[in-house]
Design a protein around this motif. Structure first.
Motif, PDB file in Angstrom:
ATOM      1  N   ARG A  10      10.761  14.629 -10.846  1.00  0.00           N
ATOM      2  CA  ARG A  10      11.913  13.813 -10.363  1.00  0.00           C
ATOM      3  C   ARG A  10      12.987  13.637 -11.425  1.00  0.00           C
ATOM      4  O   ARG A  10      14.049  13.623 -11.288  1.00  0.00           O
ATOM      5  CB  ARG A  10      11.361  12.616  -9.909  1.00  0.00           C
ATOM      6  CG  ARG A  10      10.829  12.541  -8.460  1.00  0.00           C
ATOM      7  CD  ARG A  10      10.281  11.157  -7.951  1.00  0.00           C
ATOM      8  NE  ARG A  10      11.224  10.139  -7.791  1.00  0.00           N
ATOM      9  CZ  ARG A  10      10.936   8.765  -8.135  1.00  0.00           C
ATOM     10  NH1 ARG A  10       9.755   8.286  -8.097  1.00  0.00           N
ATOM     11  NH2 ARG A  10      11.797   7.966  -7.737  1.00  0.00           N
ATOM     12  N   LEU A  66      11.249   7.685  -2.502  1.00  0.00           N
ATOM     13  CA  LEU A  66      10.534   8.302  -3.578  1.00  0.00           C
ATOM     14  C   LEU A  66      10.247   7.025  -4.758  1.00  0.00           C
ATOM     15  O   LEU A  66       8.951   6.883  -5.073  1.00  0.00           O
ATOM     16  CB  LEU A  66      11.119   9.377  -4.312  1.00  0.00           C
ATOM     17  CG  LEU A  66      11.574  10.598  -3.488  1.00  0.00           C
ATOM     18  CD1 LEU A  66      12.138  11.566  -4.184  1.00  0.00           C
ATOM     19  CD2 LEU A  66      10.063  11.099  -3.056  1.00  0.00           C
ATOM     20  N   SER A  86       6.429   5.524  -5.464  1.00  0.00           N
ATOM     21  CA  SER A  86       6.063   5.603  -6.982  1.00  0.00           C
ATOM     22  C   SER A  86       5.707   4.120  -7.313  1.00  0.00           C
ATOM     23  O   SER A  86       4.649   3.971  -7.825  1.00  0.00           O
ATOM     24  CB  SER A  86       7.437   6.110  -7.600  1.00  0.00           C
ATOM     25  OG  SER A  86       7.117   5.772  -9.009  1.00  0.00           O
ATOM     26  N   ILE A  87       6.398   3.011  -6.885  1.00  0.00           N
ATOM     27  CA  ILE A  87       6.010   1.887  -7.296  1.00  0.00           C
ATOM     28  C   ILE A  87       4.763   1.252  -6.461  1.00  0.00           C
ATOM     29  O   ILE A  87       3.735   0.961  -7.090  1.00  0.00           O
ATOM     30  CB  ILE A  87       7.361   0.924  -6.859  1.00  0.00           C
ATOM     31  CG1 ILE A  87       8.513   1.129  -7.911  1.00  0.00           C
ATOM     32  CG2 ILE A  87       6.750  -0.858  -7.191  1.00  0.00           C
ATOM     33  CD1 ILE A  87       9.699   0.271  -7.562  1.00  0.00           C
ATOM     34  N   LYS A 119       1.311   2.491  -7.361  1.00  0.00           N
ATOM     35  CA  LYS A 119       0.591   1.956  -8.644  1.00  0.00           C
ATOM     36  C   LYS A 119       0.206   0.408  -8.458  1.00  0.00           C
ATOM     37  O   LYS A 119      -0.787  -0.060  -8.719  1.00  0.00           O
ATOM     38  CB  LYS A 119       1.642   2.045  -9.708  1.00  0.00           C
ATOM     39  CG  LYS A 119       1.841   3.411 -10.222  1.00  0.00           C
ATOM     40  CD  LYS A 119       2.903   3.710 -11.301  1.00  0.00           C
ATOM     41  CE  LYS A 119       4.198   3.458 -10.695  1.00  0.00           C
ATOM     42  NZ  LYS A 119       5.426   3.894 -11.537  1.00  0.00           N
TER      43      LYS A 119
HETATM   44  N1  URA Z   1       9.976   2.590 -11.077  1.00  0.00           N
HETATM   45  C1  URA Z   1       9.088   3.495 -10.928  1.00  0.00           C
HETATM   46  O1  URA Z   1       7.811   3.100 -11.132  1.00  0.00           O
HETATM   47  N2  URA Z   1       9.103   4.403 -10.174  1.00  0.00           N
HETATM   48  C2  URA Z   1      10.299   4.862  -9.693  1.00  0.00           C
HETATM   49  O2  URA Z   1      10.421   5.791  -9.077  1.00  0.00           O
HETATM   50  C3  URA Z   1      11.470   3.936  -9.904  1.00  0.00           C
HETATM   51  C4  URA Z   1      11.113   2.848 -10.830  1.00  0.00           C
END
Ligand code: URA
Length: 441
Positions: A171, A182, A186-187, A190
């Motif tokens: 990305r 996206l 992503s956040i 995790k």
């Molecule tokens: N923080 C993240 O962990 N991922 C992103 O895509 C943007 C900010």
């Protein structure tokens, strides 16, 4: 049975069709395992960035990213365990204040945090500026720290959501970072891989944030909350102001020291107010406090010194000798301090947080690229902030340099270009715009 065709999936998303969960899972699994090449993944990322994803598609993407790695399910190990995440800003040291403050009220919390990139700072860069701080912990060490002292902040391990690491790298070079679905996947991949009982999200809006407008920040907050539906983690989001840097210090060691000031009951009002509101929200989410008792517990903990003592125990548990805080010469020390004077008398009408963050990158507070090193001693100290008066020639900021030498005149000019001084005070903006919960539709 239909065969899996990346090409057909790409075409459908390009046209704006919704993808089935199995199609999303097949694509991401294939990419993570190396069966789908970067060029096809890049095309899908761009199609998503342009066409978007529905809430169901975003949940499916998040799920497959979670399943690409370890799942810690922390809530099965602890009665209640909280996590907090900020979408990133300038001078944002809230996590460093919040973790011990919440723990000092008897509510356990654990965070896996990231390093800074671009204009936004990273909590880990700040913590690692303290000699001895160990950010890289195994899962056992992470859980032991929570058992022993009630809070922990560590770096994400390779085992958590490996698909995100690979996707983020792509990305970053394909112009597809700024996409709400996206960013959400992503956040949340995790965060949900850790499986906390509750997650408090600080979604920043303004010049120094990923989301520049309040509408975009709200949309991201709603998307982040929706991605956690049925996950077992309760999620609440605050939309907060990132139009000017938070606090009076931006810089790695200086932000830890400012955090400790707040935990001593001093420090800047905005950092204390924002952290208190987020800490109270977490205490409420634990079910052991209502709004009033949460605020009372937090105030009492601060006034009694328990919050500060808790921070010292937490630092010690992650390898720091708390004595370093009594010996400034054992902390990273700037080599030069450059004063910035007000060019005219008036009121500071605005401070561009993005420009301040980029000035921070220039002097080594932040990094341009993921593998750049940061300078722990470099900082920008804001002696006057938005709404403060300044007289011509008076010092309004100090720029402290560490290892990287820079032309003082150029730094002063960059600082002054990032602020506006006017005759009349600006309209006061609130610190917290809104709060959204997973109980709302
Ligand atoms: N923080 C993240 O962990 N991922 C992103 O895509 C943007 C900010």
């Amino acid at each position: 049975m239909q065969t899996f065709s990346p090409y057909a999936i790409l075409n459908r998303k390009r046209r704006g069709d919704d993808l089935a969960p199995e199609e999303i899972a097949g694509f991401i699994d294939g990419f993570t395992a190396g069966r789908i090449p970067d060029y096809q993944m890049s095309a899908l990322l761009m199609a998503i960035a342009i066409q978007g994803l529905s809430a169901e598609e975003t949940r499916a993407l998040t799920a497959v990213m979670i399943e690409s790695g370890e799942q810690w399910n922390l809530r099965s190990r602890f009665d209640f365990i909280a996590d907090k995440h900020s979408t990133g800003g300038v001078g944002d040291k809230v996590s460093i204040v919040l973790a011990p403050w919440v723990a000092s009220c008897g509510v356990k919390n654990g965070m896996l945090s990231g390093r800074g990139l671009g204009h936004t700072g990273g909590t880990l860069d700040k913590l690692e500026s303290i000699p001895g701080f160990r950010a890289r912990l195994s899962r056992q060490e992470f859980e032991k720290c929570i058992d022993d002292v009630g809070c922990v902040i560590a770096t994400s391990t390779e085992g958590i959501a490996p698909a995100d690491r690979k996707l983020y790298a792509l990305r970053d070079v394909t112009g597809t970072v700024e996409s709400i679905p996206l960013i959400t996947a992503s956040i949340m991949s995790k965060k949900l891989a850790l499986g906390p009982s509750a997650l408090l999200l600080d979604v920043k809006a303004g010049s120094g944030a990923f989301m520049r407008t309040l509408d975009d920040a709200r949309a991201l907050a709603r998307s982040l909350i929706a991605a956690a539906k049925d996950s077992g983690t309760r999620v609440s989001a605050m939309i907060t102001n990132m139009d000017q840097p938070l606090g009076t210090a931006c810089g790695n060691v200086s932000e830890v020291l400012e955090s400790l000031d707040v935990l001593r009951g001093a420090g800047p009002d905005d950092v204390r107010e924002l952290t208190r509101a987020q800490a109270a929200a977490i205490l409420e989410m634990s079910g052991r406090f209502d709004r009033e008792s949460a605020n009372e517990a937090l105030d009492d903990s601060l006034a009694s010194g328990r919050a500060f003592d808790q921070a010292m125990r937490w630092f010690a548990a992650q390898g720091v000798d708390p004595d370093v805080f009594h010996h400034p010469d054992r902390l990273p020390i700037p080599t030069t301090v450059i004063e910035v004077q007000a060019p005219r008398s008036g009121v500071i009408a605005s401070m561009d947080a993005y420009a301040m963050g980029m000035l921070g990158v220039e002097i080594g507070i932040g990094r341009r690229q993921q593998d750049d090193e940061v300078d722990p001693a470099a900082s920008i100290l804001f002696d006057r902030k938005t709404g403060d008066e300044a007289r011509a020639g008076e010092a309004i900021a100090r720029i402290a340099l560490g290892k990287i030498a820079k032309d003082p005149a150029a730094l002063r000019a960059a600082y002054l270009a990032a602020i506006r001084i006017t005759d009349n005070p600006p309209e006061r903006k609130t610190l917290i715009y809104d709060r959204l919960d997973d109980t709302e539709d």
